[in-house]
Design a protein around this motif. Structure first.
Motif, PDB file in Angstrom:
ATOM      1  N   ASP A 174      24.606 -17.639 -12.929  1.00 32.93           N
ATOM      2  CA  ASP A 174      23.401 -16.806 -12.926  1.00 32.93           C
ATOM      3  C   ASP A 174      22.843 -16.634 -11.508  1.00 32.93           C
ATOM      4  OD1 ASP A 174      23.531 -16.216 -15.595  1.00 32.93           O
ATOM      5  OD2 ASP A 174      22.304 -17.928 -16.214  1.00 32.93           O
ATOM      6  N   MET A 175      23.011 -17.659 -10.656  1.00 34.71           N
ATOM      7  CA  MET A 175      22.612 -17.511  -9.241  1.00 34.71           C
ATOM      8  C   MET A 175      23.423 -16.364  -8.617  1.00 34.71           C
ATOM      9  SD  MET A 175      20.232 -19.654  -8.339  1.00 34.71           S
ATOM     10  CE  MET A 175      20.335 -19.681  -6.558  1.00 34.71           C
ATOM     11  N   ALA A 176      24.730 -16.391  -8.863  1.00 38.33           N
ATOM     12  CA  ALA A 176      25.606 -15.351  -8.299  1.00 38.33           C
ATOM     13  C   ALA A 176      25.284 -13.988  -8.910  1.00 38.33           C
ATOM     14  CB  ALA A 176      27.071 -15.722  -8.543  1.00 38.33           C
ATOM     15  N   TYR A 177      24.958 -13.979 -10.195  1.00 40.52           N
ATOM     16  CA  TYR A 177      24.602 -12.739 -10.890  1.00 40.52           C
ATOM     17  C   TYR A 177      23.378 -12.090 -10.239  1.00 40.52           C
ATOM     18  CZ  TYR A 177      22.778  -9.922 -14.817  1.00 40.52           C
ATOM     19  OH  TYR A 177      22.265  -8.923 -15.606  1.00 40.52           O
ATOM     20  N   VAL A 178      22.345 -12.885  -9.937  1.00 39.66           N
ATOM     21  CA  VAL A 178      21.132 -12.318  -9.320  1.00 39.66           C
ATOM     22  C   VAL A 178      21.480 -11.750  -7.933  1.00 39.66           C
ATOM     23  CG1 VAL A 178      18.756 -12.751  -8.576  1.00 39.66           C
ATOM     24  CG2 VAL A 178      19.613 -13.839 -10.659  1.00 39.66           C
ATOM     25  N   ASN A 179      22.405 -12.394  -7.227  1.00 37.74           N
ATOM     26  CA  ASN A 179      22.824 -11.853  -5.918  1.00 37.74           C
ATOM     27  C   ASN A 179      23.400 -10.433  -6.037  1.00 37.74           C
ATOM     28  OD1 ASN A 179      22.069 -14.148  -4.603  1.00 37.74           O
ATOM     29  ND2 ASN A 179      24.142 -14.894  -4.208  1.00 37.74           N
ATOM     30  N   THR A 180      23.951 -10.107  -7.203  1.00 41.84           N
ATOM     31  CA  THR A 180      24.567  -8.773  -7.362  1.00 41.84           C
ATOM     32  C   THR A 180      23.516  -7.666  -7.499  1.00 41.84           C
ATOM     33  OG1 THR A 180      24.714  -8.831  -9.789  1.00 41.84           O
ATOM     34  CG2 THR A 180      26.567  -9.791  -8.560  1.00 41.84           C
ATOM     35  N   PHE A 181      22.237  -8.038  -7.570  1.00 45.68           N
ATOM     36  CA  PHE A 181      21.176  -7.025  -7.688  1.00 45.68           C
ATOM     37  C   PHE A 181      20.885  -6.349  -6.346  1.00 45.68           C
ATOM     38  CE2 PHE A 181      18.824  -8.345 -11.792  1.00 45.68           C
ATOM     39  CZ  PHE A 181      19.978  -8.860 -12.341  1.00 45.68           C
ATOM     40  N   GLU A 182      21.515  -6.865  -5.264  1.00 50.91           N
ATOM     41  CA  GLU A 182      21.305  -6.344  -3.909  1.00 50.91           C
ATOM     42  C   GLU A 182      21.413  -4.811  -3.864  1.00 50.91           C
ATOM     43  OE1 GLU A 182      20.669  -7.580  -0.707  1.00 50.91           O
ATOM     44  OE2 GLU A 182      20.825  -5.462  -0.146  1.00 50.91           O
ATOM     45  N   ARG A 183      20.410  -4.174  -3.268  1.00 48.37           N
ATOM     46  CA  ARG A 183      20.458  -2.719  -3.114  1.00 48.37           C
ATOM     47  C   ARG A 183      19.749  -2.273  -1.830  1.00 48.37           C
ATOM     48  NH1 ARG A 183      16.679  -0.228  -7.813  1.00 48.37           N
ATOM     49  NH2 ARG A 183      17.921  -1.499  -9.249  1.00 48.37           N
ATOM     50  N   ASN A 184      19.696  -3.178  -0.841  1.00 48.82           N
ATOM     51  CA  ASN A 184      19.005  -2.909   0.423  1.00 48.82           C
ATOM     52  C   ASN A 184      17.588  -2.382   0.168  1.00 48.82           C
ATOM     53  OD1 ASN A 184      18.846  -2.940   3.209  1.00 48.82           O
ATOM     54  ND2 ASN A 184      19.576  -0.832   3.429  1.00 48.82           N
ATOM     55  N   GLY A 185      16.924  -3.006  -0.788  1.00 51.71           N
ATOM     56  CA  GLY A 185      15.611  -2.518  -1.232  1.00 51.71           C
ATOM     57  C   GLY A 185      14.465  -3.097  -0.426  1.00 51.71           C
ATOM     58  N   ARG A 186      14.414  -2.724   0.829  1.00 50.70           N
ATOM     59  CA  ARG A 186      13.386  -3.276   1.732  1.00 50.70           C
ATOM     60  C   ARG A 186      12.036  -2.604   1.458  1.00 50.70           C
ATOM     61  NH1 ARG A 186      14.330  -6.144   6.332  1.00 50.70           N
ATOM     62  NH2 ARG A 186      16.534  -5.593   6.225  1.00 50.70           N
ATOM     63  N   GLY A 187      11.014  -3.415   1.165  1.00 51.62           N
ATOM     64  CA  GLY A 187       9.668  -2.884   0.929  1.00 51.62           C
ATOM     65  C   GLY A 187       8.862  -2.784   2.214  1.00 51.62           C
ATOM     66  N   CYS A 188       9.063  -3.745   3.134  1.00 49.26           N
ATOM     67  CA  CYS A 188       8.337  -3.748   4.414  1.00 49.26           C
ATOM     68  C   CYS A 188       9.294  -3.264   5.497  1.00 49.26           C
ATOM     69  CB  CYS A 188       7.833  -5.154   4.738  1.00 49.26           C
ATOM     70  SG  CYS A 188       6.528  -5.694   3.632  1.00 49.26           S
ATOM     71  N   HIS A 189       9.251  -1.970   5.754  1.00 48.94           N
ATOM     72  CA  HIS A 189      10.291  -1.330   6.579  1.00 48.94           C
ATOM     73  C   HIS A 189       9.946  -1.246   8.063  1.00 48.94           C
ATOM     74  CE1 HIS A 189       7.303   1.736   6.286  1.00 48.94           C
ATOM     75  NE2 HIS A 189       7.397   1.716   4.965  1.00 48.94           N
TER      76      HIS A 189
ATOM     77  N   PRO B 253       0.802  -1.234   0.000  1.00 49.43           N
ATOM     78  CA  PRO B 253       0.000   0.000   0.000  1.00 49.43           C
ATOM     79  C   PRO B 253       0.833   1.281   0.000  1.00 49.43           C
ATOM     80  CG  PRO B 253      -0.746  -1.528   1.716  1.00 49.43           C
ATOM     81  CD  PRO B 253       0.478  -2.128   1.121  1.00 49.43           C
ATOM     82  N   TRP B 254       2.050   1.236   0.512  1.00 51.63           N
ATOM     83  CA  TRP B 254       2.847   2.466   0.639  1.00 51.63           C
ATOM     84  C   TRP B 254       3.844   2.636  -0.521  1.00 51.63           C
ATOM     85  CZ3 TRP B 254       2.395  -1.383   4.287  1.00 51.63           C
ATOM     86  CH2 TRP B 254       3.390  -2.364   4.274  1.00 51.63           C
ATOM     87  N   ALA B 255       3.732   1.804  -1.563  1.00 54.74           N
ATOM     88  CA  ALA B 255       4.666   1.944  -2.699  1.00 54.74           C
ATOM     89  C   ALA B 255       4.454   3.297  -3.371  1.00 54.74           C
ATOM     90  CB  ALA B 255       4.426   0.821  -3.698  1.00 54.74           C
ATOM     91  N   LYS B 256       5.565   3.959  -3.735  1.00 52.74           N
ATOM     92  CA  LYS B 256       5.458   5.228  -4.458  1.00 52.74           C
ATOM     93  C   LYS B 256       5.659   4.946  -5.947  1.00 52.74           C
ATOM     94  CE  LYS B 256       7.698   7.783  -0.718  1.00 52.74           C
ATOM     95  NZ  LYS B 256       8.764   6.823  -0.312  1.00 52.74           N
TER      96      LYS B 256
ATOM     97  N   GLU C 204       7.498   6.213  -8.062  1.00 50.32           N
ATOM     98  CA  GLU C 204       8.892   6.240  -8.515  1.00 50.32           C
ATOM     99  C   GLU C 204       9.727   5.064  -7.969  1.00 50.32           C
ATOM    100  OE1 GLU C 204       7.385   8.439  -6.591  1.00 50.32           O
ATOM    101  OE2 GLU C 204       8.662   9.143  -4.942  1.00 50.32           O
ATOM    102  N   ASP C 205       9.166   4.261  -7.053  1.00 49.92           N
ATOM    103  CA  ASP C 205       9.915   3.109  -6.520  1.00 49.92           C
ATOM    104  C   ASP C 205      10.207   2.126  -7.650  1.00 49.92           C
ATOM    105  OD1 ASP C 205       9.769   4.136  -3.984  1.00 49.92           O
ATOM    106  OD2 ASP C 205       8.185   2.783  -3.285  1.00 49.92           O
ATOM    107  N   PRO C 206      11.433   1.561  -7.668  1.00 48.51           N
ATOM    108  CA  PRO C 206      11.730   0.586  -8.721  1.00 48.51           C
ATOM    109  C   PRO C 206      10.835  -0.646  -8.592  1.00 48.51           C
ATOM    110  CG  PRO C 206      13.540   0.747  -7.127  1.00 48.51           C
ATOM    111  CD  PRO C 206      12.538   1.782  -6.734  1.00 48.51           C
ATOM    112  N   LYS C 207      10.387  -1.175  -9.728  1.00 54.53           N
ATOM    113  CA  LYS C 207       9.548  -2.380  -9.715  1.00 54.53           C
ATOM    114  C   LYS C 207      10.415  -3.561 -10.145  1.00 54.53           C
ATOM    115  CE  LYS C 207       4.828  -0.718 -10.451  1.00 54.53           C
ATOM    116  NZ  LYS C 207       5.050   0.730 -10.610  1.00 54.53           N
ATOM    117  N   LEU C 208      10.588  -4.484  -9.213  1.00 55.45           N
ATOM    118  CA  LEU C 208      11.487  -5.623  -9.442  1.00 55.45           C
ATOM    119  C   LEU C 208      11.180  -6.355 -10.750  1.00 55.45           C
ATOM    120  CD1 LEU C 208      13.705  -7.516  -8.153  1.00 55.45           C
ATOM    121  CD2 LEU C 208      11.800  -8.870  -7.283  1.00 55.45           C
ATOM    122  N   LEU C 209       9.897  -6.626 -10.995  1.00 58.79           N
ATOM    123  CA  LEU C 209       9.561  -7.457 -12.158  1.00 58.79           C
ATOM    124  C   LEU C 209       9.691  -6.707 -13.481  1.00 58.79           C
ATOM    125  CD1 LEU C 209       6.611  -9.649 -10.816  1.00 58.79           C
ATOM    126  CD2 LEU C 209       9.067 -10.128 -10.842  1.00 58.79           C
ATOM    127  N   ASP C 210       9.905  -5.379 -13.411  1.00 59.32           N
ATOM    128  CA  ASP C 210      10.168  -4.607 -14.638  1.00 59.32           C
ATOM    129  C   ASP C 210      11.667  -4.476 -14.900  1.00 59.32           C
ATOM    130  OD1 ASP C 210       7.495  -4.248 -14.862  1.00 59.32           O
ATOM    131  OD2 ASP C 210       7.463  -2.170 -14.145  1.00 59.32           O
TER     132      ASP C 210
END
Ligand SMILES: NC(=O)c1ccc[n+]([C@@H]2O[C@H](COP(=O)([O-])OP(=O)(O)OC[C@H]3O[C@@H](n4cnc5c(N)ncnc54)[C@H](OP(=O)(O)O)[C@@H]3O)[C@@H](O)[C@H]2O)c1
Length: 240
Positions: A209-224, A143-146, A148-154
């Protein structure tokens, strides 16, 4: 196509399907149909909570599918959650392990490629506590998504990775979670997506590719949980 869903053996001796259905934000008027559809296509693990205000409607779907003979109660793993006011004082995992007489079996935390939780997952495995990853698809409908927040699936890189395996970004993310041994509980109320999300046990991501996906880390917590920021244990997770 329904693939066989592997189990995670809990420290209680029970088996928990590594893949299940999330129900937060699923409206009371749509969740009964969603859970019925999910059971029909092979889901056997449903993630619920009192605070989602739809457990009666989830229960109606389960009751109907048992009455129809599609499943027995013992075929289903149903998770529920007490709301915080029903717990004693909050404790972090290490503190709980020091004093608990009953060891926790599962820790449910937010995990997706923008919040990979690598160290927490490593720690929980080392103390034989299974991990459920919530908001595995990035919870775009929180409910609190803005806007401009990045959308993971996009994420273009995830979409491109999916094309390599002839899978969608959602399937890549869910495969990456379950391949790490993490229980994934994506929420959907759409039948086509219920099937899409489950169709992840017929391929494997390469180690690279498993390791590659790990590099997407950006501390992107949605439920804060920022509304609890005056609590002495806030933010309720270790800063690794
Ligand atoms: N313990 C906790 O504090 C906690 C906190 C958050 C969540 N949870 C649990 O975790 C579950 C999942 O997390 P979540 O609901 O936050 O979010 P999520 O599962 O990461 O994402 C749900 C969103 O993704 C959409 N979606 C689902 N499948 C899709 C697909 N294949 N392609 C594109 N979009 C797709 C859904 O829309 P449609 O429904 O329209 O398909 C919905 O908007 C919750 O429902 C709840 O059971 C627990």
């Amino acid at each position: 196509m329904a693939n066989k869903i592997p189990n995670v053996r809990l420290n209680t001796g029970f088996d928990m399907p590594i893949f299940g259905l999330g129900t937060w934000k699923s409206k009371p008027g749509e969740v009964t149909e969603a859970v019925k559809n999910a059971i029909d296509v092979g889901y056997r693990h449903i993630d619920c909570a009192l605070v989602y205000q739809n457990e009666t409607e989830v229960g109606a779907a389960i009751q109907a599918k048992i009455a129809e003979g599609v499943v027995k109660r013992e075929d289903l793993f149903i998770t529920s959650k007490l709301w915080n006011t029903f717990h004693k004082k909050d404790e972090q995992t290490k503190k709980i392990l020091e004093i608990a007489t009953i060891k926790p079996a599962v820790n449910q935390v937010e995990i997706h490629p923008y919040l990979t939780q690598v160290k927490l997952v490593e720690f929980l495995k080392s103390v034989d506590i299974a991990v459920t990853g919530y908001s595995p698809l990035g919870s775009a409908d929180r409910p609190w998504a803005k806007p401009e927040d990045p959308k993971l699936l996009d994420d273009e890189q995830l979409i491109a990775l999916g094309k390599k395996y002839n899978k969608t970004a959602a399937q890549v993310v869910l495969r990456w979670l379950t391949q790490r041994g993490i229980i994934a509980i994506p929420k959907s109320v759409q039948k086509k997506r219920l099937e899409e999300n489950m169709n992840i046990f017929d391929f494997a991501l390469s180690d690279e590719d498993m390791a590659y996906v790990n590099t997407f880390e950006r501390n992107g917590r949605g439920c804060h949980l920022a509304w609890n920021n005056d609590h002495p244990d806030y933010p309720f997770h270790a800063e690794f």
